[in-house]
Every structure is written in C-alpha cells, then in structure tokens.
Design an enzyme around this catalytic site. Structure first.
Site, PDB file in Angstrom:
ATOM      1  CB  SER A  41      41.565  15.018   5.690  1.00 21.04           C
ATOM      2  OG  SER A  41      42.192  14.487   6.481  1.00 21.04           O
ATOM      3  CB  THR A  86      49.457  14.709   7.170  1.00 21.77           C
ATOM      4  OG1 THR A  86      49.829  13.468   7.628  1.00 21.77           O
ATOM      5  CG2 THR A  86      49.420  14.782   5.737  1.00 21.77           C
ATOM      6  CE  LYS A  90      50.065  14.985  12.176  1.00 20.67           C
ATOM      7  NZ  LYS A  90      49.533  14.122  12.900  1.00 20.67           N
ATOM      8  CG  ASP A 126      46.904  14.148  15.675  1.00 21.99           C
ATOM      9  OD1 ASP A 126      45.909  13.882  15.159  1.00 21.99           O
ATOM     10  OD2 ASP A 126      48.061  14.158  15.370  1.00 21.99           O
ATOM     11  N   GLY A 153      56.852   9.479  19.060  1.00 21.97           N
ATOM     12  CA  GLY A 153      56.781  10.516  17.993  1.00 21.97           C
ATOM     13  C   GLY A 153      55.754  11.465  18.221  1.00 21.97           C
ATOM     14  NE  ARG A 176      63.102   2.998  15.457  1.00 22.62           N
ATOM     15  CZ  ARG A 176      62.921   3.262  14.468  1.00 22.62           C
ATOM     16  NH1 ARG A 176      63.087   2.443  13.140  1.00 22.62           N
ATOM     17  NH2 ARG A 176      62.887   4.777  13.934  1.00 22.62           N
ATOM     18  N   GLY A 277      42.736   3.079  13.377  1.00 24.80           N
ATOM     19  CA  GLY A 277      42.685   4.525  13.654  1.00 24.80           C
ATOM     20  C   GLY A 277      41.690   5.356  13.023  1.00 24.80           C
TER      21      GLY A 277
HETATM   22  P1  NAP Z   1      56.665  10.266  13.923  1.00 23.06           P
HETATM   23  O1  NAP Z   1      56.557  11.446  14.608  1.00 23.06           O
HETATM   24  O2  NAP Z   1      57.684   9.773  12.651  1.00 23.06           O
HETATM   25  O3  NAP Z   1      57.078   9.023  15.193  1.00 23.06           O
HETATM   26  C1  NAP Z   1      57.145   7.420  14.749  1.00 23.06           C
HETATM   27  C2  NAP Z   1      57.355   6.825  15.627  1.00 23.06           C
HETATM   28  O4  NAP Z   1      57.384   5.455  15.434  1.00 23.06           O
HETATM   29  C3  NAP Z   1      58.775   6.866  16.891  1.00 23.06           C
HETATM   30  O5  NAP Z   1      58.442   6.950  18.074  1.00 23.06           O
HETATM   31  C4  NAP Z   1      59.692   5.907  15.819  1.00 23.06           C
HETATM   32  O6  NAP Z   1      60.597   5.482  16.840  1.00 23.06           O
HETATM   33  C5  NAP Z   1      58.616   4.635  15.857  1.00 23.06           C
HETATM   34  N1  NAP Z   1      58.914   3.819  14.676  1.00 23.06           N
HETATM   35  C6  NAP Z   1      59.261   4.428  13.399  1.00 23.06           C
HETATM   36  N2  NAP Z   1      59.592   3.328  12.630  1.00 23.06           N
HETATM   37  C7  NAP Z   1      59.862   2.203  13.571  1.00 23.06           C
HETATM   38  C8  NAP Z   1      60.260   0.929  13.371  1.00 23.06           C
HETATM   39  N3  NAP Z   1      60.297   0.239  12.158  1.00 23.06           N
HETATM   40  N4  NAP Z   1      60.035   0.099  14.243  1.00 23.06           N
HETATM   41  C9  NAP Z   1      59.987   0.463  15.581  1.00 23.06           C
HETATM   42  N5  NAP Z   1      59.576   1.946  15.772  1.00 23.06           N
HETATM   43  C10 NAP Z   1      59.324   2.959  14.835  1.00 23.06           C
HETATM   44  O7  NAP Z   1      55.197   9.644  13.327  1.00 23.06           O
HETATM   45  P2  NAP Z   1      53.838  10.095  13.957  1.00 23.06           P
HETATM   46  O8  NAP Z   1      53.502  11.556  13.284  1.00 23.06           O
HETATM   47  O9  NAP Z   1      53.875   9.949  15.249  1.00 23.06           O
HETATM   48  O10 NAP Z   1      52.913   9.057  13.421  1.00 23.06           O
HETATM   49  C11 NAP Z   1      52.947   7.533  13.622  1.00 23.06           C
HETATM   50  C12 NAP Z   1      51.737   6.988  13.296  1.00 23.06           C
HETATM   51  O11 NAP Z   1      50.567   7.466  13.792  1.00 23.06           O
HETATM   52  C13 NAP Z   1      51.491   7.304  11.673  1.00 23.06           C
HETATM   53  O12 NAP Z   1      52.103   6.124  10.842  1.00 23.06           O
HETATM   54  C14 NAP Z   1      49.934   7.303  11.495  1.00 23.06           C
HETATM   55  O13 NAP Z   1      49.454   6.036  10.896  1.00 23.06           O
HETATM   56  C15 NAP Z   1      49.370   7.429  12.923  1.00 23.06           C
HETATM   57  N6  NAP Z   1      48.679   8.696  13.020  1.00 23.06           N
HETATM   58  C16 NAP Z   1      47.258   8.286  13.148  1.00 23.06           C
HETATM   59  C17 NAP Z   1      46.595   9.553  13.218  1.00 23.06           C
HETATM   60  C18 NAP Z   1      45.022   9.137  13.062  1.00 23.06           C
HETATM   61  O14 NAP Z   1      44.199  10.086  13.171  1.00 23.06           O
HETATM   62  N7  NAP Z   1      44.558   7.864  13.147  1.00 23.06           N
HETATM   63  C19 NAP Z   1      46.746  10.729  13.391  1.00 23.06           C
HETATM   64  C20 NAP Z   1      48.211  10.918  13.613  1.00 23.06           C
HETATM   65  C21 NAP Z   1      49.134   9.873  13.428  1.00 23.06           C
HETATM   66  P3  NAP Z   1      62.081   6.170  17.204  1.00 23.06           P
HETATM   67  O15 NAP Z   1      61.621   7.374  18.137  1.00 23.06           O
HETATM   68  O16 NAP Z   1      63.053   5.439  17.483  1.00 23.06           O
HETATM   69  O17 NAP Z   1      62.424   6.629  15.629  1.00 23.06           O
END
Ligand code: NAP
Length: 307
Positions: A41, A86, A90, A126, A153, A176, A277
């Site tokens: 960023s 981040t 969040k 987002d 998530g 998951r 992304g």
């Molecule tokens: P989060 O709130 O922690 O959610 C993570 C999600 O992934 C949950 O649904 C979790 O499942 C699942 N998960 C985590 N580890 C896993 C594993 N080993 N096997 C299967 N499922 C798994 O995270 P978030 O904020 O949503 O972020 C997720 C990803 O989005 C980040 O890694 C980031 O790279 C990406 N992101 C990108 C942008 C962009 O601008 N490009 C913006 C925001 C986020 P459970 O519910 O079972 O725990």
C-alpha cells in the site's frame, strides 16, 4: 532556528507514534498490520499523493493486536487523515470506530478509517474493489456471473456481500468450517429471493469444502474466487486442484504475489483464465484514497507503482 526533522523509517511502531517526530513530508496516512512489512500500500498511496501534489506521506505501522486501541487513539489526536487496516485488525477495529458505514456493519470488518473532526469513520472498500477488479480483468460485471467463493472470513464476506448487492446470478460459498459458510449464506438470503431462474441449482448455496460438492458446483459457476490465505506461504497447494477446474471458469485469487499463486497455476493448467489479487489491492486502495481526499484517485499512477 529550523526545527530538526527525523529521517523516514521503513516501518513505524506504537513507540514511534507516542513520540512522534515529523519527517520532511509529514506522515498523515498509513497501514496498521501485524505483520506489515510486506504491504504494497505505501508505494501505491505515496505515488498517488505525489502525483496529486498532496504534501504528506503514507507509512507502514507494525501494530500488534494489544496495541491497536492506543495506536488508533493516537492517530485520532494527531489528526491523521486516516489509515488502512490489514491482518489481524479488520474485525477488532470495529468497536473502536465512532461511525461505521453500512458496509462495515454488514461485513463485520473495516479496512479504511477516516479521521474527521476527531471522530473515526469506518469503511470497507474490499467488496467494491473486488467488483472493479473483476470488471477490469475479465470485462464482465458481477450481475452476469455465477460465483463460487472459497472462504468465509473478512475478505470473503466483503466479496459475497458485493456479489449479493450487485445481484449476481448465483452465489456458492464453501469454507473449511462449513457452519461459517452456512451463516454467511443465511445472512445474504434476502438478496437472492428474486426471480432469476437458473434451472436445477439454487441461486444461493453454502457447500462443504469437499471434492464431490465442489466438482458438481464447478459445472454451474463462471467465476471461482479464492478468499482464503491458501497460497500465501511457499509450499502451499492450490485450494482447488487443477482436476476440478475447467476451461469455462474464470479464476480470481485475492492473494497478490509477484509469482503465480498455486491456484492461478492450477487454473492455467486446466485451461481456465486466471489472475491474482493485485487489481483488487489497487482498486480497494483507490477507493480509500477517494474517501480520504474526496477526489478521484490517479488510478494509472497507482497501478504503475504496484508493478
Ligand atoms: P480471515 O478473515 O482470517 O479468513 C480466512 C478464511 O480462510 C476463513 O474462511 C478460513 O476458514 C479460511 N482458511 C484459513 N486457513 C485455511 C486453511 N489452511 N485451509 C482452508 N481454509 C483456510 O482472512 P481475510 O481477511 O478474509 O483474508 C483472506 C485472504 O484474502 C488474505 O490471505 C489476503 O491474501 C486476501 N485479501 C486480499 C485483498 C486484496 O486486496 N487483494 C484484500 C483482502 C484480503 P475457517 O473459517 O475455517 O477458519
């Protein structure tokens, strides 16, 4: 006598905020995260600030979960313009806001704070950033797509809500922990009560993260989105193996990385169109800039800064 200025750092901490010394172009924006060193960023936002001749800088702040409240209190007092949040802030930052917008309340996560008259307004860019990224990458609007989201998530919730608001053709959520996918689908049910009829499959579905269920759904979706962190770490497998993907699907991995993510590689192997992304990062950042400064973001300048 001219006041002595500090030298800009790569990463600031709560201790720095407590004993703040302005650098030449004052820091009035930033990203709070833990970890935060990888954040792209600053390069994107600083290019935009420079281009728009706004005399301030955007910096990285390594803030741990137990420091978040103090850090946010300080930026409020120091009259920052705002910050991005981040991982892992969040959700935790929600209760520290004065006025969360409607999106933040529905998603349950905030990624942009604007400080206004000592009050903290919260936004989530987002979902809209994702919609713009899809339009840019695949020349198609969400309303014309049948979408499957991997994850439930913060990012998945923002993306799912955007798909629902834009009245996408179908939405399938797999996670998951199945209950979380189910809960998210339940929250969005009202959006899908309308009459878009698509044959034998339901417009809104939560499915278990199992091969047979995913294989069946792939035949009934156009876009697969990875909103899990699977692929972030070296050695990660693709969240969906290549054998389950098909040439007709478009694949969007929200993970941004210079190299191909495992999902993007699997999709290409299956003959599908796929991208990671960076475009979502760009558009959520441009929308944040617009919230902070109430003016159009210099998108091309920001895009170039990310390459
Ligand atoms: P989060 O709130 O922690 O959610 C993570 C999600 O992934 C949950 O649904 C979790 O499942 C699942 N998960 C985590 N580890 C896993 C594993 N080993 N096997 C299967 N499922 C798994 O995270 P978030 O904020 O949503 O972020 C997720 C990803 O989005 C980040 O890694 C980031 O790279 C990406 N992101 C990108 C942008 C962009 O601008 N490009 C913006 C925001 C986020 P459970 O519910 O079972 O725990």
């Amino acid at each position: 006598m001219k006041k002595k200025r500090a030298v800009a750092k790569e990463v600031y901490t709560l201790a720095d905020l407590k004993d703040w010394h302005d650098v030449d172009r004052p820091i009035r924006l930033g990203v709070f995260g833990d970890p935060v060193a990888h954040s792209l960023s600053p390069q994107m936002q600083n290019a935009a600030l420079k281009h728009c001749k706004i005399d301030m800088q955007y910096a990285r702040f390594h803030i741990s979960p137990n420091e978040l409240r103090d850090a946010i209190d300080l930026i409020r007092k120091m009259e920052f313009v705002g910050v991005n949040l981040t991982i892992p802030h969040k959700v935790a930052a929600l209760e520290l806001l004065d006025t969360p917008d409607e999106n933040v309340k529905r998603v349950g996560a905030v990624n942009v704070i604007k400080v206004e008259g000592g009050k903290l307004r919260g936004f989530n860019t987002d979902g809209r950033g994702f919609a713009r990224a899809i339009r840019e990458e695949f020349s198609v609007d969400l309303r014309d797509l049948r979408v499957m989201i991997l994850g439930a998530g913060g990012a998945a919730r923002a993306i799912a809500l955007q798909c629902a608001k834009e009245n996408c053709e179908r939405l399938v959520i797999t996670n998951r922990s199945f209950e979380k996918a189910q809960k998210l689908a339940d929250e969005l049910r009202d959006f899908f009560a309308g009459p878009k009829v698509l044959g034998p499959v339901a417009r809104l579905q939560a499915i278990p993260s199992e091969e047979a269920a995913i294989r069946f759904q792939i035949g009934h979706v156009d876009l697969v989105v990875n909103a899990t962190p699977i692929g972030l770490n070296r050695g990660d497998q693709s969240p969906i193996p290549s054998r389950l993907l098909a040439p007709h699907v478009m694949v969007y991995d929200t993970i941004y990385s210079a190299e191909r993510t495992p999902l993007v590689s699997a999709a290409i192997e299956a003959g599908a169109r796929a991208t990671s992304g960076l475009s979502m990062l760009l558009h959520q950042g441009a929308l944040a800039f617009e919230i902070w400064f109430q003016r159009e973001a210099p998108l091309d300048v920001m895009r170039k800064a990310l390459l």
